[in-house]
Design an enzyme around this catalytic site. Structure first.
Site, PDB file in Angstrom:
ATOM      1  N   ASN A 146       0.823  -1.215   0.000  1.00 17.78           N
ATOM      2  CA  ASN A 146       0.000   0.000   0.000  1.00 17.78           C
ATOM      3  C   ASN A 146       0.860   1.270   0.000  1.00 17.78           C
ATOM      4  O   ASN A 146       0.339   2.372   0.104  1.00 17.78           O
ATOM      5  CB  ASN A 146      -0.937   0.015   1.211  1.00 17.78           C
ATOM      6  CG  ASN A 146      -2.124  -0.909   1.005  1.00 17.78           C
ATOM      7  OD1 ASN A 146      -2.496  -1.216  -0.127  1.00 17.78           O
ATOM      8  ND2 ASN A 146      -2.730  -1.346   2.089  1.00 17.78           N
ATOM      9  N   SER A 187     -24.121   4.041   7.440  1.00 15.21           N
ATOM     10  CA  SER A 187     -22.799   3.550   7.085  1.00 15.21           C
ATOM     11  C   SER A 187     -22.875   2.719   5.800  1.00 15.21           C
ATOM     12  O   SER A 187     -23.736   1.839   5.670  1.00 15.21           O
ATOM     13  CB  SER A 187     -22.306   2.691   8.265  1.00 15.21           C
ATOM     14  OG  SER A 187     -21.099   2.048   7.975  1.00 15.21           O
ATOM     15  N   HIS A 198      -7.472   5.436   0.757  1.00 20.38           N
ATOM     16  CA  HIS A 198      -6.865   4.860  -0.446  1.00 20.38           C
ATOM     17  C   HIS A 198      -6.805   5.856  -1.599  1.00 20.38           C
ATOM     18  O   HIS A 198      -6.533   5.476  -2.734  1.00 20.38           O
ATOM     19  CB  HIS A 198      -7.599   3.590  -0.877  1.00 20.38           C
ATOM     20  CG  HIS A 198      -7.326   2.468   0.069  1.00 20.38           C
ATOM     21  ND1 HIS A 198      -6.179   1.717   0.027  1.00 20.38           N
ATOM     22  CD2 HIS A 198      -8.023   2.040   1.144  1.00 20.38           C
ATOM     23  CE1 HIS A 198      -6.179   0.842   1.018  1.00 20.38           C
ATOM     24  NE2 HIS A 198      -7.294   1.018   1.712  1.00 20.38           N
TER      25      HIS A 198
HETATM   26  C1  LIG Z   1      -6.051   0.782   5.876  1.00 16.35           C
HETATM   27  C2  LIG Z   1      -7.367   1.485   6.071  1.00 16.35           C
HETATM   28  C3  LIG Z   1      -7.610   2.258   7.212  1.00 16.35           C
HETATM   29  C4  LIG Z   1      -6.656   2.271   8.364  1.00 16.35           C
HETATM   30  O1  LIG Z   1      -5.531   3.028   8.093  1.00 16.35           O
HETATM   31  P1  LIG Z   1      -4.161   2.647   8.824  1.00 16.35           P
HETATM   32  O2  LIG Z   1      -3.387   3.909   8.777  1.00 16.35           O
HETATM   33  O3  LIG Z   1      -3.565   1.507   8.083  1.00 16.35           O
HETATM   34  O4  LIG Z   1      -4.512   2.258  10.237  1.00 16.35           O
HETATM   35  C5  LIG Z   1      -8.768   3.015   7.266  1.00 16.35           C
HETATM   36  N1  LIG Z   1      -9.675   2.984   6.272  1.00 16.35           N
HETATM   37  C6  LIG Z   1      -9.499   2.225   5.187  1.00 16.35           C
HETATM   38  C7  LIG Z   1     -10.525   2.229   4.121  1.00 16.35           C
HETATM   39  C8  LIG Z   1      -8.357   1.433   5.061  1.00 16.35           C
HETATM   40  O5  LIG Z   1      -8.204   0.635   4.001  1.00 16.35           O
END
Ligand SMILES: *Cc1c(COP(=O)(O)O)cnc(C)c1O
Length: 406
Positions: free
Chosen positions: A56, A139, A219
């Site tokens: 990621n 949600s 993302h």
């Molecule tokens: C990975 C993710 C998170 C959490 O983020 P981190 O910084 O990895 O804890 C929150 N929301 C979504 C949609 C994610 O994919």
């Protein structure tokens, strides 16, 4: 002392029988050679070089020289740890500046940094829902576990609307008592299918019912919009969201999470969220690294263009090779396997025989029957790596006689 291990073993055996037991690959990333890493099949095994296809760290920022220099400099200046919670001596000048810069990034008045994106969602959404009297949360059905945790912990009433379905959201909002405060939470880019929410349609409905809008851009930050602030920026809609949440752990290449919003909203979360208050702050070096990353990201339009181009190219070439790419509108490239054990097997063969690391994605992360590989091409994957991936996947698909329909 009573022994509880038989209980733990049985539950783990259940997971294994269902093909859902998770194993982690022991990797050592190689700075300067992203996406290459050293893999060990056991802690003492000799390392083998592999290509990572499921990071990621979407832009390879985790090894960017500017980020590393900022972190080194900060450690030399301020040392390693934070020294305490934000309240008890943990508020470093670097965090104060980072929060101002994140707010400006999203066009908001204020920002608040957390130790992860998970915590930012859990803490912010949970605190808003818990403290607004009679609030109802709406949600999206595919919201991330961190948002669901926040909503559940708040113990407020919540309703789930069908994924990306503004009409269904409207029905639910219409049926709710007009005087009750409403919070609507969804993501922009969904990480498992790579689809993108219809932000404008959802916002139009939310505004009609005076709902508070909470957008997870985890993302998308770094990857979309002229300055990389996300899909809301790309579509000129950021100003219509009450909260925009993001992570420093994915395209930023580091760790941490944040929310941005109006000054009173952010101050409210700062003042009432246990997951923010009662935990040690991010170290100054991480905040300094995040600031350096943000600076690069804001000017990285070319990198974003290349990122989209390589994702589009990979999808086209996988399809041309007869592989079951699932439809995706983003940089995320899911390839369907459709069975948890086969999914695990494919990943194991890719790693052991082809030096390609891609994590199998199984239930409960995705629905049963849609088990998949989730490929995340980056601008740093070169032509030879792409060609090797396609050849390896084609060979494994033939070897295991896997379905070719997505
Ligand atoms: C990975 C993710 C998170 C959490 O983020 P981190 O910084 O990895 O804890 C929150 N929301 C979504 C949609 C994610 O994919």
């Amino acid at each position: 002392m009573r022994n509880f291990d038989s209980f733990f073993r049985e539950r783990l055996d259940d997971l294994k029988a269902e093909g859902r037991y998770r194993t982690f690959a022991d990797l050592e990333r190689i700075a300067g050679r992203f996406p290459r890493a050293l893999y060990r099949s056991a802690p003492d095994a000799s390392p083998r070089e592999v290509t990572v296809w499921c990071s990621n760290d979407y832009l390879g920022m985790g090894q960017h020289p500017a980020l590393a220099a900022a972190m080194h400099g900060s450690i030399e200046k301020s040392g390693a740890g934070a020294g305490g919670t934000r309240n008890i001596s943990g508020t470093s000048h670097e965090i104060v500046q980072l929060e101002r810069e994140l707010a400006a990034f999203h066009g908001k008045e204020a920002g608040l940094a957390f130790t992860s994106g998970y915590i930012s969602n859990e803490a912010a959404l949970g605190t808003l829902a818990k403290h607004m009297p009679e609030a109802i949360v709406f949600s999206d059905a595919l919201n991330h576990a961190s948002m669901i945790a926040g909503i559940r912990n708040s113990r407020c009433e919540y309703q789930v609307f069908r994924h990306n379905d503004a009409a269904h959201l409207r029905q639910l909002l219409e049926a709710a008592a007009p005087h009750r405060p409403k919070i609507v939470a969804f993501e922009s880019v969904y990480s498992m299918d790579g689809d993108i929410a219809p932000l404008k349609d959802l916002l139009d409905v939310c505004e009609q019912f005076n709902a508070l809008t909470y957008l997870d851009e985890v993302h998308a930050v770094g990857l979309y919009g002229p300055t990389g602030a996300g899909i809301a920026e790309r579509e000129g809609l950021a100003h219509r969201f009450h909260v925009i949440e993001g992570t420093l752990g994915k395209a930023f290449g580091l760790i941490g999470g944040y929310i941005t919003g109006s000054a009173p909203l952010v101050d409210f979360v700062r003042s009432f969220a246990p997951g923010f208050i009662f935990t040690t702050a991010l170290p100054p070096s991480v905040a300094a690294g995040a600031r350096a990353s943000l600076k690069v990201i804001r000017g990285a339009a070319d990198l974003r263009t290349r990122h989209q181009a390589i994702a589009a190219d990979l999808k086209a070439r996988l399809l041309a090779a007869g592989l079951p790419v699932m439809p995706s509108e983003s940089h995320i490239v899911p390839v369907k396997v459709g069975d948890p054990k086969a999914c695990r097997r494919v990943a194991a063969i890719l790693l052991e025989q082809h030096g390609i690391y891609v994590q199998p994605i199984n239930y409960p992360t995705v629905p049963k029957g849609t088990e998949r590989l989730r490929l995340t091409p980056t601008p740093l994957h070169d032509e030879a790596e792409v060609a090797a991936l396609i050849a390896a996947l084609s060979s494994v698909w033939r070897e295991l006689s896997l379905p070719i329909a997505a």
